[in-house]
Design a protein around this motif. Structure first.
Motif, mmCIF file in Angstrom:
data_model
loop_
_atom_site.group_PDB
_atom_site.id
_atom_site.type_symbol
_atom_site.label_atom_id
_atom_site.label_comp_id
_atom_site.label_asym_id
_atom_site.label_seq_id
_atom_site.Cartn_x
_atom_site.Cartn_y
_atom_site.Cartn_z
ATOM 1 N N SER A 165 -7.239 4.780 -6.520
ATOM 2 C CA SER A 165 -6.482 3.732 -5.868
ATOM 3 C C SER A 165 -5.715 4.341 -4.698
ATOM 4 O O SER A 165 -5.231 5.462 -4.772
ATOM 5 C CB SER A 165 -5.514 3.110 -6.862
ATOM 6 O OG SER A 165 -4.684 4.102 -7.373
ATOM 7 N N SER A 166 -5.641 3.573 -3.623
ATOM 8 C CA SER A 166 -5.004 4.121 -2.433
ATOM 9 C C SER A 166 -3.541 4.397 -2.739
ATOM 10 O O SER A 166 -2.899 3.737 -3.538
ATOM 11 C CB SER A 166 -5.119 3.120 -1.301
ATOM 12 O OG SER A 166 -4.479 1.931 -1.688
ATOM 13 N N SER A 167 -3.013 5.369 -2.089
ATOM 14 C CA SER A 167 -1.642 5.773 -2.362
ATOM 15 C C SER A 167 -0.685 4.647 -1.988
ATOM 16 O O SER A 167 -0.881 3.954 -0.997
ATOM 17 C CB SER A 167 -1.347 7.028 -1.559
ATOM 18 O OG SER A 167 0.030 7.235 -1.541
ATOM 19 N N LYS A 168 0.314 4.473 -2.843
ATOM 20 C CA LYS A 168 1.264 3.402 -2.566
ATOM 21 C C LYS A 168 2.594 3.972 -2.101
ATOM 22 O O LYS A 168 3.630 3.331 -2.245
ATOM 23 C CB LYS A 168 1.443 2.556 -3.830
ATOM 24 C CG LYS A 168 0.187 1.782 -4.185
ATOM 25 C CD LYS A 168 0.472 0.744 -5.226
ATOM 26 C CE LYS A 168 -0.775 -0.107 -5.447
ATOM 27 N NZ LYS A 168 -0.670 -0.992 -6.592
ATOM 28 N N ASP A 169 2.544 5.171 -1.536
ATOM 29 C CA ASP A 169 3.782 5.842 -1.160
ATOM 30 C C ASP A 169 4.622 5.041 -0.170
ATOM 31 O O ASP A 169 5.847 4.990 -0.280
ATOM 32 C CB ASP A 169 3.470 7.234 -0.581
ATOM 33 C CG ASP A 169 3.043 8.202 -1.680
ATOM 34 O OD1 ASP A 169 3.157 7.791 -2.859
ATOM 35 O OD2 ASP A 169 2.600 9.313 -1.374
ATOM 36 N N LEU B 53 4.771 1.802 0.288
ATOM 37 C CA LEU B 53 5.424 0.685 -0.408
ATOM 38 C C LEU B 53 6.608 1.174 -1.224
ATOM 39 O O LEU B 53 7.691 0.569 -1.217
ATOM 40 C CB LEU B 53 4.390 0.002 -1.309
ATOM 41 C CG LEU B 53 4.894 -1.137 -2.201
ATOM 42 C CD1 LEU B 53 5.451 -2.283 -1.354
ATOM 43 C CD2 LEU B 53 3.767 -1.649 -3.097
ATOM 44 N N ILE B 54 6.399 2.317 -1.924
ATOM 45 C CA ILE B 54 7.470 2.855 -2.765
ATOM 46 C C ILE B 54 8.699 3.198 -1.918
ATOM 47 O O ILE B 54 9.830 2.843 -2.278
ATOM 48 C CB ILE B 54 6.974 4.074 -3.572
ATOM 49 C CG1 ILE B 54 5.928 3.620 -4.599
ATOM 50 C CG2 ILE B 54 8.116 4.768 -4.306
ATOM 51 C CD1 ILE B 54 5.134 4.728 -5.233
ATOM 52 N N GLU C 259 11.290 -1.959 -9.168
ATOM 53 C CA GLU C 259 9.909 -2.193 -8.730
ATOM 54 C C GLU C 259 9.215 -0.858 -8.393
ATOM 55 O O GLU C 259 8.051 -0.647 -8.744
ATOM 56 C CB GLU C 259 9.856 -3.105 -7.492
ATOM 57 C CG GLU C 259 10.063 -4.575 -7.779
ATOM 58 C CD GLU C 259 11.529 -4.986 -7.613
ATOM 59 O OE1 GLU C 259 12.414 -4.124 -7.850
ATOM 60 O OE2 GLU C 259 11.794 -6.156 -7.254
ATOM 61 N N ALA C 260 9.960 0.022 -7.721
ATOM 62 C CA ALA C 260 9.389 1.320 -7.346
ATOM 63 C C ALA C 260 9.012 2.113 -8.607
ATOM 64 O O ALA C 260 7.931 2.719 -8.693
ATOM 65 C CB ALA C 260 10.390 2.104 -6.505
ATOM 66 N N ILE D 82 5.836 0.832 -10.217
ATOM 67 C CA ILE D 82 4.607 1.284 -9.552
ATOM 68 C C ILE D 82 4.309 2.739 -9.910
ATOM 69 O O ILE D 82 3.179 3.095 -10.272
ATOM 70 C CB ILE D 82 4.713 1.123 -8.014
ATOM 71 C CG1 ILE D 82 4.818 -0.364 -7.658
ATOM 72 C CG2 ILE D 82 3.501 1.751 -7.322
ATOM 73 C CD1 ILE D 82 5.160 -0.634 -6.211
ATOM 74 N N ASP E 160 3.035 3.026 -13.349
ATOM 75 C CA ASP E 160 1.682 2.503 -13.402
ATOM 76 C C ASP E 160 0.678 3.550 -12.913
ATOM 77 O O ASP E 160 -0.449 3.608 -13.386
ATOM 78 C CB ASP E 160 1.635 1.251 -12.504
ATOM 79 C CG ASP E 160 0.490 0.357 -12.901
ATOM 80 O OD1 ASP E 160 0.335 0.147 -14.112
ATOM 81 O OD2 ASP E 160 -0.244 -0.097 -11.988
ATOM 82 N N GLN E 161 1.117 4.371 -11.968
ATOM 83 C CA GLN E 161 0.241 5.408 -11.421
ATOM 84 C C GLN E 161 0.372 6.738 -12.167
ATOM 85 O O GLN E 161 -0.095 7.764 -11.685
ATOM 86 C CB GLN E 161 0.555 5.627 -9.939
ATOM 87 C CG GLN E 161 0.243 4.418 -9.077
ATOM 88 C CD GLN E 161 0.202 4.769 -7.608
ATOM 89 O OE1 GLN E 161 0.975 5.601 -7.127
ATOM 90 N NE2 GLN E 161 -0.719 4.144 -6.888
#
Length: 691
Positions: A41-45, A47-48, A59-60, A63, A66-67
């Motif tokens: 999955s693409s990095s969600k950095d 967004l975090i 929320e952070a 995530i 979850d990862q």
DNA sequence: TTAGGGTTAG
């Protein structure tokens, strides 16, 4: 060491496959229905960091959890002024899920430092986290420190002691409880099942049934069914089945799965299939359980066919499914099929941390493809003990025992603690390499250095090592001094050593011990008779044969098989049923002549019957492994390696003969027998004649 | 808003 154990039912499957040799067309696996990959999955950095800037820490953290980036999630705590109970709870839940005690402790430290006063709910979360992460001491401390306890606190404690710790301790708590509910009972029942004490689980279940206050529910019946499956006790399983039908608990799919699994494990495979067919909502667990029950019952074709059906059903297999199928491939040395499964796993995605990955290492190892086993192993981010051990055993059995010992040293450096199975692999590596003194060193280190109890397997290995080397006095001393009772594997190893060195007296003693433990095993009689035959003691040979007849012991048929273009071809001694028999026979006749010219002398010592020399030679040329090797050579282009599998140990004469064949036809010939791999090349064998 | 169930390897 037991390497390839074929039960009677496995024989049936193999013999069956003589008539219908290929994995049926249904088994040709269809295209996978889902194209999805884990861990890509693409990095969600981005967004975090945005969420953190907006102070949306919850929320952070969600995530990150979850990862599986637990460490970073816990670090975020330092940026939050007053973390809420919800944030602590989320983190603790993630620690529990990932079994990460270190991060769990960091959350605890943070709470202490911040002055946050945890309520009952957070206390309960802590107990659960500590217990399930294996730190029962911490869980107990929290439990004792709690100002108030509710029923949930007690139940959490019980389920944590029963699941990972001593179930008797859980029982003590259970007895101390001020009040109990259904949770308490089901936690105890499942605890006994998990700790492999199924009879006590059933006792508890019955106690609950008898009590007027509590009624069995879907949780308790599933555990009770699992207990019946482990015993195995079909009668109690059927009783529970009746109860389920009377009380309407059959609306739950987990109950159905447990029911099906129970029938399968109690030997009623047809009944298991009926339950499976009746199930409304089959999930991946029910499919996997049914597939595994087929494999366990030796019904390979049906197992693979059902796996193929699962692949086209749209339900995604999980690591249990892959592990089950790969282990079946390993048992049957069906490497091509195993590779196909590997292909599916790669396309569908699989968790490289899971035991599906270790099952791959095991499959390649056991199929003799040590290069692929190593490749998969290297691709694992964090190989587990099972993978390490599979690789060690793979190298040991594949003619590279020194490499196996190197891997063991690397394992020690990695910080993972070896267990008793690892040492079985290590000792067997020493046996295959003839490293007697090194083996003795490792044997002594099990207790002194690694603080493990030596098991019957270890003693069998060390006796094997000493006896093969002809060091019978030391072997006998170990047997006399050992604190546990010698088992059949130990005596069989000793008997094997006596065969190599012609030690008739000790052989008699080993055989006597084996006759008491397993009078029905033909191998003991055959080996003893062969030892007498080698010594020319023909009257003793006759006595053994008479005893065999009296006790109605039948010699286990030698079977060899070879996979050619995904088709399995099985041969027995003197087998004439194969459609290409004439060509095989012609080939063997021609090659025997050339072998003699090269200096091959048939070794006739290992034929049980006291017959004329010429006849004995005739018998030898029909041994199943020779037939399979011959068929492999005539069915594949020149230069192709030939890989043959045998259910018993290969005989001395075949071993010598195949060495000559490998030189004459210039082929690599790999034979996996019940004990190890033999890799024949240009006239010699990787085992160095030590097996 | 916590606790309990079925598939698993060297």
């Amino acid at each position: 060491m037991k390497f390839l154990s074929l039960k009677a039912s496995h024989y049936a499957a193999l013999l069956f496959s003589k008539r219908d040799l290929s994995f049926s067309s249904k088994t040709q696996l269809s295209k996978p229905p889902i194209q999805k990959t884990f861990f890509k999955s693409s990095s969600k950095d981005g967004l975090i960091s945005r969420l953190c800037e907006d102070k949306k820490y919850k929320e952070a953290i969600d995530i990150l959890c979850d990862q599986k980036r637990l460490r970073e999630a816990v670090q975020l705590l330092n940026r939050i002024q007053r973390p809420s109970a919800l944030i602590y709870s989320t983190l603790l839940q993630c620690c529990l899920k990932e079994r990460d005690l270190e991060q769990g402790r960091r959350v605890h430290d943070h709470i202490r430092a911040s002055g946050f006063v945890p309520g009952l709910f957070i206390f309960n979360r802590f107990i659960d986290m500590y217990a399930k992460c294996g730190s029962l001491g911490d869980a107990q401390k929290m439990f004792d420190e709690m100002p108030d306890k509710d029923l949930c606190s007690w139940n959490t404690m019980i389920s944590g002691y029963a699941k990972v710790g001593p179930v008797d301790e859980a029982r003590r708590l259970f007895d101390e409880m001020p009040e109990r509910d259904n949770f308490s009972w089901s936690a105890m029942i499942s605890g006994y099942v998990r700790q492999d004490r199924p009879r006590e689980a059933l006792e508890f279940y019955r106690m609950m049934q008898k009590s007027q206050t509590f009624k069995s529910n879907k949780f308790t019946v599933s555990s009770a069914l699992a207990a019946s499956a482990v015993v195995p006790c079909l009668r109690s399983g059927k009783e529970i089945h009746g109860y389920i039908m009377r009380t309407g608990l059959d609306s739950d799919e987990v109950v159905w799965s447990a029911l099906m699994d129970m029938y399968g494990k109690c030997g009623s495979i047809e009944e298991a299939r009926r339950v499976f067919d009746k199930m409304g909502n089959r999930d991946v667990v029910s499919w996997t359980a049914m597939i595994d029950r087929y494999f366990e019952d030796g019904r390979r074709e049906e197992g693979f066919a059902l796996f193929s059906e699962l692949m086209s059903s749209g339900i995604r297999p999980n690591e249990f499914t892959y592990a089950g199928v790969l282990n079946a491939c390993a048992d049957h040395a069906a490497e091509d099929l195993g590779k196909q499964v590997h292909g599916y796993m790669t396309r569908l995605g699989f968790d490289p941390f899971s035991f599906a990955a270790s099952a791959l290492v095991h499959m390649y190892s056991k199929c003799g493809n040590i290069e692929n086993a190593k490749r998969v192993f290297k691709g694992m981010p964090k190989p587990d003990l099972v993978s390490w051990t599979s690789l060690i055993v793979g190298y040991a059995q594949h003619g590279q025992p020194n490499r196996a010992l190197q891997i063991f040293e690397l394992l020690l450096k990695s910080g993972i603690k070896p267990d008793h199975v690892t040492f079985v692999g290590v000792l067997s590596a020493c046996t295959h390499a003839g490293l007697v003194d090194k083996g003795l060193e490792y044997f002594s280190s099990i207790k002194s250095k690694h603080k493990l109890n030596r098991t019957a397997d270890h003693y069998a290995c060390i006796v094997d090592l000493l006896a093969r080397a002809g060091r019978f006095e030391e072997a006998e001393k170990i047997i006399n001094d050992m604190p546990i009772k010698p088992d059949k594997f130990l005596w069989a190893s000793l008997l094997g050593g006596c065969r190599i060195h012609g030690n008739v007296e000790l052989a008699k003693r080993a055989a006597e011990a084996l006759f008491v433990i397993e009078p029905e095993n033909p191998a003991t009689y055959v080996t003893l008779a062969n030892i007498y035959a080698t010594a020319g003691m023909w009257s003793e040979v006759a006595k053994v044969r008479k005893t065999m007849d009296e006790r109605k012991v039948v010699k286990k048929p030698g079977l060899s098989w070879i996979e050619i273009k995904r088709e399995m071809h099985v041969f027995t001694v003197g087998d004439m049923s194969h459609p290409k028999y004439n060509v095989i026979h012609e080939f063997l006749k021609k090659i025997s002549k050339r072998m003699r010219e090269e200096g091959y002398v048939p070794d006739t010592n290992f034929v049980l019957h006291d017959v004329e020399e010429e006849q004995k030679e005739q018998n030898l040329s029909y041994h199943s492994e020779k037939l399979a090797v011959a068929f492999g050579i005539i069915s594949t282009p020149p230069g192709t390696p030939v890989k043959v599998f045998k259910n018993l140990r290969t005989c001395v004469d075949c071993h010598t003969g195949i060495k000559f064949i490998s030189k004459l036809v210039q082929r690599k010939i790999i034979v996996r027998d019940s004990n190890r791999f033999h890799c024949f090349e240009n006239g010699s064998c990787s085992c160095g004649d030590y097996w």
